[in-house]
Design an enzyme around this catalytic site. Sequence first.
Site: not given
Length: 133
Positions: A9, A49, A115
């Site tokens: 990220k 997401y 993630h």
Amino acid sequence: MEQTLSIIKPDAVERNLVEEIKNIFIKNNLKIVNEKKLHINKEEALEFYKVHQSKPFYDKLCSYLSSGPIVVMILEGKNVIMENRRIMGATDPKNAEADTIRKLYGISIDKNSVHGSDSEETATKEINFFFKD
Ligand code: UDP
Ligand code: MG
């Protein structure tokens, strides 16, 4: 062989932690079979997401994921989906086990450095999201 999607990220890319994090995967016998660095826009983050669209943190999460460059990787190995989750550590770095990526590098529950897909179904979906060509 099983595959999963990993994302380094923006908080970790910004702090030049890409090589350190990749080395943790390699040391744990997870093979990096595809990799690219990119900067997604907010719309793409909202799509990625989408599973979290009803959550209070959804908008902030998507602004964050699109705030800077990320590195996306396909990891491959035996039980790689659960192995990657174990190596990442708990969502909130405060609760992560020692030596996990989030314990070592995570700043907060939102800036938690990585993630990882959480099931076979999401792994397939998430790999296709970034690597269908
Ligand atoms: N997240 C957040 N606040 C929360 C819960 C989650 O900002 O209260 C962020 C966090 O960065 C997390 C992401 O939303 O990595 C997706 O949440 P999920 O529950 O899927 O956690 P993960 O699978 O990443 O451990
Ligand atoms: Mg998740």
